[in-house]
Design a protein around this motif. Sequence first.
Motif, mmCIF file in Angstrom:
data_model
loop_
_atom_site.group_PDB
_atom_site.id
_atom_site.type_symbol
_atom_site.label_atom_id
_atom_site.label_comp_id
_atom_site.label_asym_id
_atom_site.label_seq_id
_atom_site.Cartn_x
_atom_site.Cartn_y
_atom_site.Cartn_z
ATOM 1 N N ILE A 97 60.071 22.681 14.812
ATOM 2 C CA ILE A 97 60.484 24.066 14.595
ATOM 3 C C ILE A 97 60.782 24.257 13.111
ATOM 4 N N LYS A 98 60.057 25.170 12.479
ATOM 5 C CA LYS A 98 60.238 25.438 11.049
ATOM 6 C C LYS A 98 61.006 26.742 10.815
ATOM 7 N N ALA A 99 61.011 27.626 11.813
ATOM 8 C CA ALA A 99 61.679 28.917 11.699
ATOM 9 C C ALA A 99 62.082 29.385 13.092
ATOM 10 N N THR A 100 63.095 30.236 13.136
ATOM 11 C CA THR A 100 63.503 30.824 14.412
ATOM 12 C C THR A 100 63.314 32.330 14.321
ATOM 13 N N PRO A 101 62.960 32.971 15.420
ATOM 14 C CA PRO A 101 62.588 32.341 16.689
ATOM 15 C C PRO A 101 61.167 31.782 16.642
ATOM 16 N N THR A 102 60.947 30.754 17.438
ATOM 17 C CA THR A 102 59.601 30.234 17.678
ATOM 18 C C THR A 102 59.405 30.201 19.184
ATOM 19 N N PHE A 103 58.324 30.800 19.631
ATOM 20 C CA PHE A 103 57.999 30.870 21.055
ATOM 21 C C PHE A 103 56.812 29.953 21.344
ATOM 22 N N PHE A 104 56.973 29.099 22.345
ATOM 23 C CA PHE A 104 55.882 28.254 22.810
ATOM 24 C C PHE A 104 55.479 28.712 24.201
ATOM 25 N N PHE A 105 54.181 28.728 24.456
ATOM 26 C CA PHE A 105 53.635 29.028 25.771
ATOM 27 C C PHE A 105 53.031 27.725 26.278
ATOM 28 N N LEU A 106 53.543 27.235 27.403
ATOM 29 C CA LEU A 106 53.162 25.914 27.900
ATOM 30 C C LEU A 106 52.620 25.998 29.320
ATOM 31 N N LYS A 107 51.547 25.281 29.563
ATOM 32 C CA LYS A 107 51.022 25.140 30.919
ATOM 33 C C LYS A 107 50.934 23.658 31.208
ATOM 34 N N ASP A 108 51.564 23.245 32.296
ATOM 35 C CA ASP A 108 51.622 21.825 32.665
ATOM 36 C C ASP A 108 52.154 20.975 31.515
ATOM 37 N N GLY A 109 53.119 21.522 30.788
ATOM 38 C CA GLY A 109 53.759 20.792 29.702
ATOM 39 C C GLY A 109 52.981 20.769 28.399
ATOM 40 N N LYS A 110 51.812 21.403 28.370
ATOM 41 C CA LYS A 110 50.979 21.398 27.170
ATOM 42 C C LYS A 110 50.971 22.777 26.519
ATOM 43 N N GLU A 111 51.034 22.793 25.191
ATOM 44 C CA GLU A 111 51.043 24.048 24.447
ATOM 45 C C GLU A 111 49.696 24.746 24.575
ATOM 46 N N ILE A 112 49.739 26.020 25.010
ATOM 47 C CA ILE A 112 48.516 26.818 25.060
ATOM 48 C C ILE A 112 48.549 27.949 24.042
ATOM 49 N N ASP A 113 49.741 28.259 23.521
ATOM 50 C CA ASP A 113 49.873 29.267 22.478
ATOM 51 C C ASP A 113 51.244 29.142 21.840
ATOM 52 N N LYS A 114 51.413 29.826 20.707
ATOM 53 C CA LYS A 114 52.662 29.732 19.953
ATOM 54 C C LYS A 114 52.801 30.997 19.117
ATOM 55 N N LEU A 115 54.037 31.431 18.934
ATOM 56 C CA LEU A 115 54.334 32.573 18.065
ATOM 57 C C LEU A 115 55.579 32.240 17.256
ATOM 58 N N VAL A 116 55.471 32.366 15.939
ATOM 59 C CA VAL A 116 56.622 32.153 15.063
ATOM 60 C C VAL A 116 57.056 33.509 14.538
ATOM 61 N N GLY A 117 58.337 33.824 14.730
ATOM 62 C CA GLY A 117 58.884 35.080 14.229
ATOM 63 C C GLY A 117 59.170 36.079 15.327
ATOM 64 N N ALA A 118 59.983 37.064 14.996
ATOM 65 C CA ALA A 118 60.409 38.087 15.947
ATOM 66 C C ALA A 118 59.473 39.288 15.887
ATOM 67 N N ASN A 119 58.218 39.048 16.228
ATOM 68 C CA ASN A 119 57.202 40.083 16.202
ATOM 69 C C ASN A 119 57.039 40.623 17.625
ATOM 70 N N LYS A 120 57.719 41.735 17.920
ATOM 71 C CA LYS A 120 57.738 42.266 19.285
ATOM 72 C C LYS A 120 56.344 42.594 19.825
ATOM 73 N N PRO A 121 55.509 43.342 19.070
ATOM 74 C CA PRO A 121 54.174 43.655 19.615
ATOM 75 C C PRO A 121 53.334 42.397 19.863
ATOM 76 N N GLU A 122 53.443 41.422 18.971
ATOM 77 C CA GLU A 122 52.657 40.194 19.130
ATOM 78 C C GLU A 122 53.149 39.380 20.327
ATOM 79 N N LEU A 123 54.461 39.334 20.557
ATOM 80 C CA LEU A 123 55.005 38.636 21.722
ATOM 81 C C LEU A 123 54.491 39.280 23.004
ATOM 82 N N GLN A 124 54.522 40.600 23.046
ATOM 83 C CA GLN A 124 54.031 41.309 24.227
ATOM 84 C C GLN A 124 52.536 41.066 24.434
ATOM 85 N N LYS A 125 51.781 41.066 23.349
ATOM 86 C CA LYS A 125 50.334 40.844 23.426
ATOM 87 C C LYS A 125 50.037 39.428 23.922
ATOM 88 N N LYS A 126 50.750 38.438 23.400
ATOM 89 C CA LYS A 126 50.515 37.051 23.812
ATOM 90 C C LYS A 126 50.878 36.855 25.289
#
Length: 140
Positions: A97-126
């Motif tokens: 983790i280099k910055a907060t917030p950092t969002f990880f999207f995980l399936k079966d424990g594996k990262e499938i996507d990631k978002l760094v920062g409080a970007n509301k539209p991008e979080l909703q899109k992801k």
Amino acid sequence: MGNCLNKSQSKDSDSDYHVEFAAGNVKLITTKEAWDQKSEEAKRDGKIVVANFTATWCGPCKMIAPLYSELSEKYTSFMFLLVDVDELADFSTSWDIKATPTFFFLKDGKEIDKLVGANKPELQKKLASVNDLIPQHDNQ
């Protein structure tokens, strides 16, 4: 956009701590064991994990917390987790983790996507795009 990089911001009042970070269907993770337990539960139930690495002193984290809670109620096929980078410093470091917030999207424990920062539209899109990967009537 909307990143906290370190704790240099002042903690001038306790009112900063009254933001409800773990509302809705968000589960607060306070131990590595709790993370492991929730990860196994998500695998068993076929759920995508959305992990928000956050900090109580981080302004952008506070700004996006209500949306994160709201999204946890909308996307019930996901498991929304919240990890305080200060409470679980070693664990957070293992996630690089280099910055907060950092969002990880995980399936079966594996990262499938990631978002760094409080970007509301991008979080909703992801969330919407990851949700499209889930079979809608899958009762695993």
